[in-house]
Each structure stands twice: as structure tokens, then as C-alpha cells.
Design a protein around this motif. Structure first.
Motif, mmCIF file in Angstrom:
data_model
loop_
_atom_site.group_PDB
_atom_site.id
_atom_site.type_symbol
_atom_site.label_atom_id
_atom_site.label_comp_id
_atom_site.label_asym_id
_atom_site.label_seq_id
_atom_site.Cartn_x
_atom_site.Cartn_y
_atom_site.Cartn_z
ATOM 1 N N GLU A 154 0.313 -1.158 -0.034
ATOM 2 C CA GLU A 154 -0.084 -0.056 -0.078
ATOM 3 C C GLU A 154 0.771 1.153 0.285
ATOM 4 N N LYS A 155 2.170 0.911 1.132
ATOM 5 C CA LYS A 155 2.715 2.877 0.842
ATOM 6 C C LYS A 155 3.905 2.563 -0.911
ATOM 7 N N ARG A 156 3.942 1.618 -0.622
ATOM 8 C CA ARG A 156 4.692 1.500 -2.170
ATOM 9 C C ARG A 156 3.363 1.926 -3.822
ATOM 10 N N LEU A 157 2.445 1.726 -3.463
ATOM 11 C CA LEU A 157 1.297 1.981 -4.521
ATOM 12 C C LEU A 157 0.951 3.655 -4.028
ATOM 13 N N LYS A 158 1.323 4.175 -2.524
ATOM 14 C CA LYS A 158 0.741 5.153 -3.029
ATOM 15 C C LYS A 158 1.964 6.648 -3.424
ATOM 16 N N GLU A 182 3.515 5.605 -6.079
ATOM 17 C CA GLU A 182 3.743 5.145 -7.525
ATOM 18 C C GLU A 182 2.211 5.592 -7.890
ATOM 19 N N ASN A 183 1.798 5.057 -7.369
ATOM 20 C CA ASN A 183 0.267 5.075 -7.986
ATOM 21 C C ASN A 183 -0.893 5.002 -7.212
ATOM 22 N N PRO A 184 -0.894 6.429 -6.843
ATOM 23 C CA PRO A 184 -1.649 6.750 -5.590
ATOM 24 C C PRO A 184 -3.422 6.482 -5.645
ATOM 25 N N ASP A 185 -4.166 6.646 -7.098
ATOM 26 C CA ASP A 185 -5.316 5.866 -7.622
ATOM 27 C C ASP A 185 -5.392 4.808 -6.328
ATOM 28 N N VAL A 186 -5.008 3.416 -6.282
ATOM 29 C CA VAL A 186 -5.261 2.482 -6.528
ATOM 30 C C VAL A 186 -5.268 2.316 -5.070
ATOM 31 N N ARG A 187 -6.641 2.071 -4.190
ATOM 32 C CA ARG A 187 -7.000 1.572 -3.063
ATOM 33 C C ARG A 187 -6.968 0.041 -2.080
ATOM 34 N N VAL A 188 -6.000 -0.300 -1.133
ATOM 35 C CA VAL A 188 -5.542 -1.489 -0.856
ATOM 36 C C VAL A 188 -6.660 -2.232 0.219
ATOM 37 N N VAL A 189 -7.743 -2.746 -0.093
ATOM 38 C CA VAL A 189 -8.474 -3.828 0.753
ATOM 39 C C VAL A 189 -7.967 -5.310 1.106
ATOM 40 N N ASN A 190 -7.068 -5.053 2.099
ATOM 41 C CA ASN A 190 -6.364 -6.370 3.204
ATOM 42 C C ASN A 190 -7.526 -7.181 3.742
ATOM 43 N N ALA A 191 -8.225 -8.115 3.181
ATOM 44 C CA ALA A 191 -9.567 -8.508 3.805
ATOM 45 C C ALA A 191 -9.153 -10.595 4.124
ATOM 46 N N SER A 192 -7.580 -10.090 4.379
ATOM 47 C CA SER A 192 -6.858 -11.743 4.974
ATOM 48 C C SER A 192 -7.106 -11.841 6.530
ATOM 49 N N ILE A 193 -7.019 -13.169 7.075
ATOM 50 C CA ILE A 193 -7.670 -13.703 8.370
ATOM 51 C C ILE A 193 -7.124 -14.537 8.398
ATOM 52 N N SER A 194 -6.227 -14.795 9.318
ATOM 53 C CA SER A 194 -5.409 -15.848 9.984
ATOM 54 C C SER A 194 -6.025 -16.624 10.277
ATOM 55 N N GLY A 195 -5.939 -17.932 9.617
ATOM 56 C CA GLY A 195 -5.648 -19.414 9.746
ATOM 57 C C GLY A 195 -7.293 -19.690 8.754
ATOM 58 N N ASP A 248 8.003 -8.670 -2.999
ATOM 59 C CA ASP A 248 9.386 -8.668 -4.148
ATOM 60 C C ASP A 248 9.057 -9.677 -5.157
ATOM 61 N N THR A 249 8.396 -10.717 -4.262
ATOM 62 C CA THR A 249 7.926 -11.969 -4.966
ATOM 63 C C THR A 249 6.535 -11.997 -5.654
ATOM 64 N N VAL A 250 5.963 -11.014 -4.832
ATOM 65 C CA VAL A 250 4.918 -11.051 -5.652
ATOM 66 C C VAL A 250 4.310 -9.395 -6.977
ATOM 67 N N TRP A 251 5.439 -8.399 -6.566
ATOM 68 C CA TRP A 251 5.204 -7.355 -7.397
ATOM 69 C C TRP A 251 5.437 -7.707 -8.844
ATOM 70 N N PRO A 252 6.413 -8.535 -9.622
ATOM 71 C CA PRO A 252 6.345 -8.348 -11.176
ATOM 72 C C PRO A 252 5.286 -8.528 -11.244
ATOM 73 N N ARG A 253 4.368 -9.749 -11.181
ATOM 74 C CA ARG A 253 3.244 -10.245 -11.610
ATOM 75 C C ARG A 253 1.947 -9.185 -11.268
ATOM 76 N N LEU A 254 2.247 -8.837 -9.631
ATOM 77 C CA LEU A 254 0.481 -7.764 -9.641
ATOM 78 C C LEU A 254 0.869 -6.590 -10.948
ATOM 79 N N GLN A 255 2.045 -5.590 -10.526
ATOM 80 C CA GLN A 255 2.828 -4.252 -10.733
ATOM 81 C C GLN A 255 1.552 -4.566 -12.945
ATOM 82 N N PRO A 256 1.391 -5.760 -13.633
ATOM 83 C CA PRO A 256 1.004 -5.129 -14.798
ATOM 84 C C PRO A 256 -0.319 -5.562 -14.731
ATOM 85 N N LEU A 257 -1.073 -6.003 -13.697
ATOM 86 C CA LEU A 257 -2.912 -5.685 -13.369
ATOM 87 C C LEU A 257 -3.184 -4.862 -12.942
#
Length: 207
Positions: free
Chosen positions: A52-56, A58-71, A195-204
Motif C-alpha cells: 500500500e505504501k509503495r502504491l501511494k 507510485e500509483n495513488p489512485d489504487v485503494r488496497v483492501v486487506n481482507a486476510s484472516i489468520s487461519g 518483491d515476490t508478488v510485485w512483478p506479477r501484480l504490477q501489470p494488472l
């Protein structure tokens, strides 16, 4: 009269610019488990928060929603997803689930079916999906280990979605980057996960 026309044209231009900016905004939904929910970490230090910090920057128009839950499992994610899609209407979804299915020894076929359903649901509202793959140690049995890892590649090919082959790829040879439970990455590992996720996420995000 000329001045009035100019004001009308200026107002119309501003409205068009505003509409253009709004249409360019995007929502990114992360649906994951403890690996994305900052388990054992200080709030705001996980890879999603760093994304989210990186996107703010580089691309501040992207809103990040983290809906992750442990377990959470793929079954839990499948149950939660319809409401999340309805509420947030994401343009992009990162699907990071499956590890807890494997840790519990759940049937691979069920994991595959749940992941497929979630991908289809997201695509049904025209969201672009990034599938994050997982692998498990061989002590779960070679057949189960192999079948579980193959699910992600199979679905990525079948559903035509990009794939991160193994989320923890950069960490497996570095035990110091795991917490004492030897399952969850430390704070120092979070930039590597991003850094593992970014190369495949950024094009989307730029489509």
C-alpha cells in the motif's frame, strides 16, 4: 456572453477531468491467510501494508483492501468472498489461500474446487486475479505434496490468470527469516514477500 460561455466550458472541462480521474482509480483486494494478515508482526509492517505504501508513492489512485484472516482456509475464503466483492467491487484481487488447507491435510480436490470458485467469482465482476501459489514440506507425503503444488499451476493455466508459483520462494533457504513457529515470516521477510508478488501484480494495476 462570451465570458459566460467560457465559464460553462471551463466547468465542463473540470467535470470531465474529475470523471476521468475517478474512472482511473482502482481497488485491490487481498484475500489471504496469516501470511498476509500480519500474524506475529506489528500492525502496518506486513507485505500488504508495504504494498500500500509503495502504491501511494507510485500509483495513488489504487485503494488496497486487506481482507486476510489468520487461519483462513480456501473454504473460509470462498464463503467470505461474495460479500467482499459486493462491498468493495475490486478491479484486482490477490488470492493467497491454501496453506492452511495443506496444514490440516484437507483433500486437494476441495482446495482446487474452492480456488476455482473464487477465481470465477472475481472474474464474474471483471476483476483481474493474481493467484499466489504455495508449497508444503515433503513430510506431508510425496503424493500429497506434489498434488497440492500442482493445483496452483493447473488453475492458473485453466483460468488464464497470472501465478506467483511459490509465495515463500525467497525465504525457504533462510530459516532466520521465520518466526519461532518456523511457519510465519518475520518482519525482515516482508519486503521479500512483496518483491515476490510485485512483478506479477504490477501489470494488472496498469491495465
Amino acid at each position: 456572453m462570451v465570458g459566460k460561455i467560457r465559464r460553462v466550458l471551463l466547468m465542463a472541462a473540470l467535470l470531465c477531468a474529475s470523471a476521468s480521474a475517478y474512472s482511473a482509480s482502482k481497488t485491490l483486494l487481498v484475500l489471504g491467510d496469516s501470511l498476509s494478515a500480519e500474524y506475529g508482526l506489528a500492525r502496518g509492517s506486513g507485505w500488504v501494508a508495504q504494498l500500500e505504501k509503495r502504491l501511494k508513492a507510485e500509483n495513488p489512485d489504487v485503494r488496497v483492501v486487506n481482507a486476510s484472516i489468520s487461519g483462513d482456509t480456501t473454504s473460509g475464503g470462498r464463503t467470505r468472498l461474495p460479500a467482499l466483492l459486493e462491498k468493495h467491487k475490486p478491479d484486482v484481487m490477490v488470492l493467497e489461500l491454501g496453506a492452511n488447507d495443506a496444514l490440516r491435510g484437507l483433500p486437494v480436490a476441495s482446495t482446487e474446487d474452492n480456488l476455482r470458485a473464487m477465481i470465477s467469482a472475481a472474474k464474474g465482476i471483471h476483476a483481474r486475479v493474481l493467484l499466489v501459489g504455495m508449497q508444503i514440506p515433503p513430510n506431508y507425503g510425496p503424493d500429497y505434496t506434489r498434488q497440492f503444488a500442482a493445483v496452483f499451476k493447473k488453475l492458473a493455466t485453466e483460468q488464464k490468470v497470472p501465478l506467483v508459483p511459490f509465495f515463500l520462494e525467497r525465504l525457504v533457504e533462510r530459516p532466520e527469516l521465520f518466526q519461532s513457529d518456523r511457519l510465519h515470516p518475520t518482519a525482515d521477510a516482508q519486503p521479500l514477500l512483496l518483491d515476490t508478488v510485485w512483478p506479477r501484480l504490477q501489470p494488472l494495476l496498469v491495465k
